[in-house]
Design a protein around this motif. Structure first.
Motif, PDB file in Angstrom:
ATOM      1  N   ARG A  21       7.445   9.251 -12.786  1.00 43.44           N
ATOM      2  CA  ARG A  21       7.015  10.382 -11.952  1.00 43.44           C
ATOM      3  C   ARG A  21       7.243  10.105 -10.472  1.00 43.44           C
ATOM      4  O   ARG A  21       7.493  11.011  -9.697  1.00 43.44           O
ATOM      5  CB  ARG A  21       5.519  10.645 -12.145  1.00 43.44           C
TER       6      ARG A  21
ATOM      7  N   ASN B 190       0.824  -1.217   0.000  1.00 45.32           N
ATOM      8  CA  ASN B 190       0.000   0.000   0.000  1.00 45.32           C
ATOM      9  C   ASN B 190       0.857   1.264   0.000  1.00 45.32           C
ATOM     10  O   ASN B 190       0.496   2.257  -0.633  1.00 45.32           O
ATOM     11  CB  ASN B 190      -0.960   0.005   1.194  1.00 45.32           C
ATOM     12  N   GLN B 191       1.988   1.220   0.717  1.00 42.72           N
ATOM     13  CA  GLN B 191       2.884   2.386   0.714  1.00 42.72           C
ATOM     14  C   GLN B 191       3.366   2.673  -0.705  1.00 42.72           C
ATOM     15  O   GLN B 191       3.351   3.818  -1.166  1.00 42.72           O
ATOM     16  CB  GLN B 191       4.108   2.154   1.629  1.00 42.72           C
TER      17      GLN B 191
ATOM     18  N   SER C 279       7.115   7.807   3.574  1.00 42.62           N
ATOM     19  CA  SER C 279       7.782   6.513   3.428  1.00 42.62           C
ATOM     20  C   SER C 279       8.631   6.474   2.149  1.00 42.62           C
ATOM     21  O   SER C 279       9.740   5.933   2.134  1.00 42.62           O
ATOM     22  CB  SER C 279       6.735   5.398   3.422  1.00 42.62           C
ATOM     23  N   ALA C 280       8.082   7.075   1.080  1.00 43.00           N
ATOM     24  CA  ALA C 280       8.807   7.104  -0.198  1.00 43.00           C
ATOM     25  C   ALA C 280      10.093   7.929  -0.067  1.00 43.00           C
ATOM     26  O   ALA C 280      11.149   7.532  -0.567  1.00 43.00           O
ATOM     27  CB  ALA C 280       7.915   7.678  -1.293  1.00 43.00           C
TER      28      ALA C 280
ATOM     29  N   ARG D  42      13.457  -1.131   1.890  1.00 40.01           N
ATOM     30  CA  ARG D  42      12.159  -1.478   2.480  1.00 40.01           C
ATOM     31  C   ARG D  42      11.443  -2.584   1.710  1.00 40.01           C
ATOM     32  O   ARG D  42      10.385  -3.048   2.137  1.00 40.01           O
ATOM     33  CB  ARG D  42      11.259  -0.241   2.579  1.00 40.01           C
TER      34      ARG D  42
ATOM     35  N   LEU E 276      13.087   8.025  -2.747  1.00 40.30           N
ATOM     36  CA  LEU E 276      12.336   8.336  -3.975  1.00 40.30           C
ATOM     37  C   LEU E 276      12.087   9.834  -4.093  1.00 40.30           C
ATOM     38  O   LEU E 276      11.747  10.496  -3.107  1.00 40.30           O
ATOM     39  CB  LEU E 276      11.003   7.587  -3.977  1.00 40.30           C
ATOM     40  N   LYS E 277      12.254  10.342  -5.286  1.00 39.05           N
ATOM     41  CA  LYS E 277      12.010  11.767  -5.543  1.00 39.05           C
ATOM     42  C   LYS E 277      11.018  11.908  -6.690  1.00 39.05           C
ATOM     43  O   LYS E 277      11.168  11.277  -7.734  1.00 39.05           O
ATOM     44  CB  LYS E 277      13.315  12.468  -5.921  1.00 39.05           C
ATOM     45  N   ALA E 278      10.003  12.746  -6.468  1.00 40.36           N
ATOM     46  CA  ALA E 278       9.000  12.956  -7.516  1.00 40.36           C
ATOM     47  C   ALA E 278       9.623  13.649  -8.722  1.00 40.36           C
ATOM     48  O   ALA E 278      10.475  14.513  -8.576  1.00 40.36           O
ATOM     49  CB  ALA E 278       7.856  13.796  -6.957  1.00 40.36           C
TER      50      ALA E 278
ATOM     51  N   SER F 272       1.416   9.490   4.525  1.00 47.35           N
ATOM     52  CA  SER F 272       2.247   8.390   4.998  1.00 47.35           C
ATOM     53  C   SER F 272       3.067   7.808   3.844  1.00 47.35           C
ATOM     54  O   SER F 272       4.270   7.547   3.990  1.00 47.35           O
ATOM     55  CB  SER F 272       1.350   7.310   5.621  1.00 47.35           C
ATOM     56  N   ALA F 273       2.419   7.653   2.675  1.00 49.27           N
ATOM     57  CA  ALA F 273       3.114   7.084   1.519  1.00 49.27           C
ATOM     58  C   ALA F 273       4.237   8.000   1.058  1.00 49.27           C
ATOM     59  O   ALA F 273       5.327   7.537   0.707  1.00 49.27           O
ATOM     60  CB  ALA F 273       2.124   6.832   0.383  1.00 49.27           C
ATOM     61  N   SER F 274       3.984   9.312   1.082  1.00 48.97           N
ATOM     62  CA  SER F 274       5.008  10.257   0.640  1.00 48.97           C
ATOM     63  C   SER F 274       6.213  10.230   1.572  1.00 48.97           C
ATOM     64  O   SER F 274       7.355  10.228   1.123  1.00 48.97           O
ATOM     65  CB  SER F 274       4.452  11.678   0.589  1.00 48.97           C
TER      66      SER F 274
ATOM     67  N   TRP G 144       1.858   5.771  -3.131  1.00 56.22           N
ATOM     68  CA  TRP G 144       2.835   6.767  -3.586  1.00 56.22           C
ATOM     69  C   TRP G 144       2.765   6.935  -5.106  1.00 56.22           C
ATOM     70  O   TRP G 144       2.720   8.049  -5.621  1.00 56.22           O
ATOM     71  CB  TRP G 144       4.241   6.358  -3.132  1.00 56.22           C
TER      72      TRP G 144
ATOM     73  N   GLN H 167      -8.403  -1.824   5.826  1.00 59.45           N
ATOM     74  CA  GLN H 167      -7.551  -1.603   7.004  1.00 59.45           C
ATOM     75  C   GLN H 167      -6.080  -1.405   6.638  1.00 59.45           C
ATOM     76  O   GLN H 167      -5.329  -0.808   7.387  1.00 59.45           O
ATOM     77  CB  GLN H 167      -7.666  -2.786   7.972  1.00 59.45           C
ATOM     78  N   TYR H 168      -5.671  -1.950   5.517  1.00 58.86           N
ATOM     79  CA  TYR H 168      -4.257  -1.833   5.119  1.00 58.86           C
ATOM     80  C   TYR H 168      -3.971  -0.548   4.354  1.00 58.86           C
ATOM     81  O   TYR H 168      -2.832  -0.248   4.044  1.00 58.86           O
ATOM     82  CB  TYR H 168      -3.844  -3.032   4.252  1.00 58.86           C
ATOM     83  N   ARG H 169      -5.025   0.184   4.037  1.00 57.78           N
ATOM     84  CA  ARG H 169      -4.851   1.397   3.257  1.00 57.78           C
ATOM     85  C   ARG H 169      -3.961   2.382   4.012  1.00 57.78           C
ATOM     86  O   ARG H 169      -4.023   2.487   5.230  1.00 57.78           O
ATOM     87  CB  ARG H 169      -6.226   2.025   3.002  1.00 57.78           C
ATOM     88  N   VAL H 170      -3.110   3.108   3.276  1.00 56.95           N
ATOM     89  CA  VAL H 170      -2.293   4.128   3.920  1.00 56.95           C
ATOM     90  C   VAL H 170      -2.649   5.485   3.308  1.00 56.95           C
ATOM     91  O   VAL H 170      -3.157   5.564   2.196  1.00 56.95           O
ATOM     92  CB  VAL H 170      -0.775   3.866   3.759  1.00 56.95           C
ATOM     93  N   SER H 171      -2.378   6.556   4.052  1.00 57.02           N
ATOM     94  CA  SER H 171      -2.690   7.897   3.556  1.00 57.02           C
ATOM     95  C   SER H 171      -1.609   8.341   2.571  1.00 57.02           C
ATOM     96  O   SER H 171      -0.501   7.793   2.555  1.00 57.02           O
ATOM     97  CB  SER H 171      -2.749   8.880   4.722  1.00 57.02           C
ATOM     98  N   THR H 172      -1.957   9.340   1.768  1.00 59.31           N
ATOM     99  CA  THR H 172      -0.971   9.887   0.840  1.00 59.31           C
ATOM    100  C   THR H 172       0.226  10.445   1.595  1.00 59.31           C
ATOM    101  O   THR H 172       1.370  10.287   1.181  1.00 59.31           O
ATOM    102  CB  THR H 172      -1.628  11.006  -0.002  1.00 59.31           C
TER     103      THR H 172
END
Lengths: 291, 178
Positions: A224, A90-91, B145-146, A286, B151-153, B141-143, A95, B134-139
């Motif tokens: 992206r 999900n992460q 973590s990335a 990760r 990771l770079k946009a 949190s994902a950002s 993203w 339940q496993y869903r993550v917020s944007t």
């Protein structure tokens, strides 16, 4: 909603016959009937379903239908019981999706417990990859490439379009009628038959163009998000090494162009045009190792 | 009986993963480079249909070893691996090895899951749908973590894709070597 009053009438058929230009375009016909409610008279049944299936499906309805389809896939194979793995996927997926033009969709990602090699996208933003596919991925960029392909199907509404174009059209009509009659917004109320009918899209597959488009747009989404977009090429090379007679790839190979064909299209459309992003992230610490 | 030995070999290949077994075929003539860059020195000009062993991948490149023992880098997209049968597809070296067995199929777990039949006969499982939620993550949190993963946009425009345009012939594909 205006579309609710659509065409419960045999007039629909008469009108369709009388207007050759519109006869092939039920969408236009529906519009005309909306403007002339006095023409409308209840008939119901197949005609109703067909006409309903032609109207524009709103985002909420689409999400509900998508959840029904997702629940059905989960009925065929449940989630792998590994919260750490599911969170990780999900992460990565969230993203990548956040780099798309529709970050606000209710994106959810899951690894489902099947040895088959496949991935599935549903209109509501629930995306699945099988354990069998996950286990063949070398690193996070490859995972991102696969998820970006599925995300692209959702963004381009490929499954909704396929269902509306005939692969589950009647079932869609009956689901949409449900929305009208009961103002339902819970997938549970869609009815198992309607869901099952629409789920045929996963068995029949999408158009080849949909798959190529998802590959190419997915590679851009990966870039992206900061990944090496050519990781998808590696995934397809992996898939091309699996014997097509192997039972674990039968459904995927029957619903997708061959990996070789997909690589040729990527070669033709993408080629080296994304090469400046090819030094993007490939492996990460990760990455959750497959068991 | 040679069969058990073959099955063992196939199982070993499967267990060892791609690194050991992966063979590739060049779909067009291409230079073998010393480094994974276009302006790196050229080891050799490889003709179309050259067979190579895949050593590793990096970016848009693949490190390979040729039949006569030379080593270098070629573009990923110039190579087809395994038994790809599409136009310009691979020779299927590995596929051929695997299909020499009695049944012509690879090693499978023997468990069928998520077949067309299973999807058609499935009943919706809403409990699992709840679990998925339940496993869903917020944007956010994902950002974050990335970022932690390095990771770079980037800003990248979609590439134009015209539907209904058939695969171009090999001639065009040959023109873009390198």
């Amino acid at each position: 909603m205006k579309t609710i009053t659509i065409a419960r009438s045999l007039c629909a058929l008469v009108l369709a016959a009388a207007l050759p230009a519109s006869a092939l375009d039920l969408g236009k016909l529906v519009d005309q009937l909306n403007e002339n409610p006095e023409l409308v008279e209840a008939v119901g049944g197949v005609i109703q379903n067909t006409i309903d299936a032609n109207r524009t499906v709103g985002p909420k309805e689409e999400a509900t239908i998508g959840d029904g389809l997702a629940a059905n896939l989960l009925g065929a194979a449940p989630l792998v019981r590994n919260a750490e793995l599911q969170r990780y996927v999900n992460q990565v997926g969230q993203w990548v999706a956040s780099r798309s033009e529709q970050p606000g969709i209710n994106w959810r990602f899951g690894v489902i417990d099947s040895p088959n090699v496949n991935g599935f996208a549903t209109p509501g933003g629930a995306i699945f990859i099988t354990r069998g596919l996950y286990q063949r991925l070398r690193d996070e960029a490859e995972l991102a490439g696969v998820l970006a392909h599925e995300i692209s199907h959702v963004l381009a509404r490929h499954h909704m379009r396929a269902i509306q174009a005939g692969k589950g059209r009647e079932a869609l009509g009956s689901a949409l009628q449900g929305f009208i009659s009961y103002k339902q917004s819970d997938a549970r109320q869609l009815g198992a038959n309607a869901i099952s009918g629409m789920s045929e899209v996963f068995v029949r597959g999408l158009d080849k163009d949909d798959e190529h488009e998802a590959d190419i747009r997915g590679m851009v989404l990966s870039a992206r998000a900061g990944y090496n977009p050519y990781a998808l090429v590696s995934v397809l090379q992996t898939l091309s090494q699996i014997n097509p007679a192997d039972s674990t790839v039968q459904l995927m190979f029957s619903t997708h162009p061959s990996p070789g064909e997909r690589l040729n299209k990527i070669d033709q459309i993408v080629g080296d045009r994304l090469e400046r992003y090819s030094d993007g992230v490939q492996a990460t610490s990760r990455f959750y190792p497959a068991r | 009986m040679k069969l058990p030995a073959l099955i063992l070999a196939v199982a070993a290949l499967a267990a060892a993963g791609n690194a050991l077994a992966e063979r590739g075929l060049l779909i067009r003539a291409a230079p073998l480079k010393q480094q994974p860059f276009l302006d790196a020195g050229t080891v050799a000009q490889l003709p179309a249909s050259s067979q190579v062993d895949v050593l590793k991948r990096k970016g848009a490149w693949m490190q390979v070893k040729t039949g006569d023992g030379r080593q270098g880098w070629v573009k990923l997209l110039n190579v087809r691996t395994g038994g790809a049968r599409g136009a310009g597809g691979g020779l299927g070296t590995l596929g051929q090895v695997l299909s020499t067995g009695s049944s012509g199929t690879t090693v499978t777990t023997g468990v069928k899951g998520l077949s067309a039949e299973q999807i058609e006969n499935a009943k919706p499982n809403y409990g699992e749908l709840e679990r998925l939620k339940q496993y869903r993550v917020s944007t956010q949190s994902a950002s974050s973590s990335a970022r932690g993963a390095g990771l770079k946009a980037e800003s990248v425009k979609y590439l134009p894709y015209s539907r209904g345009a058939g695969t171009q012939d090999d001639a065009q594909m040959q023109r873009r070597g390198g």
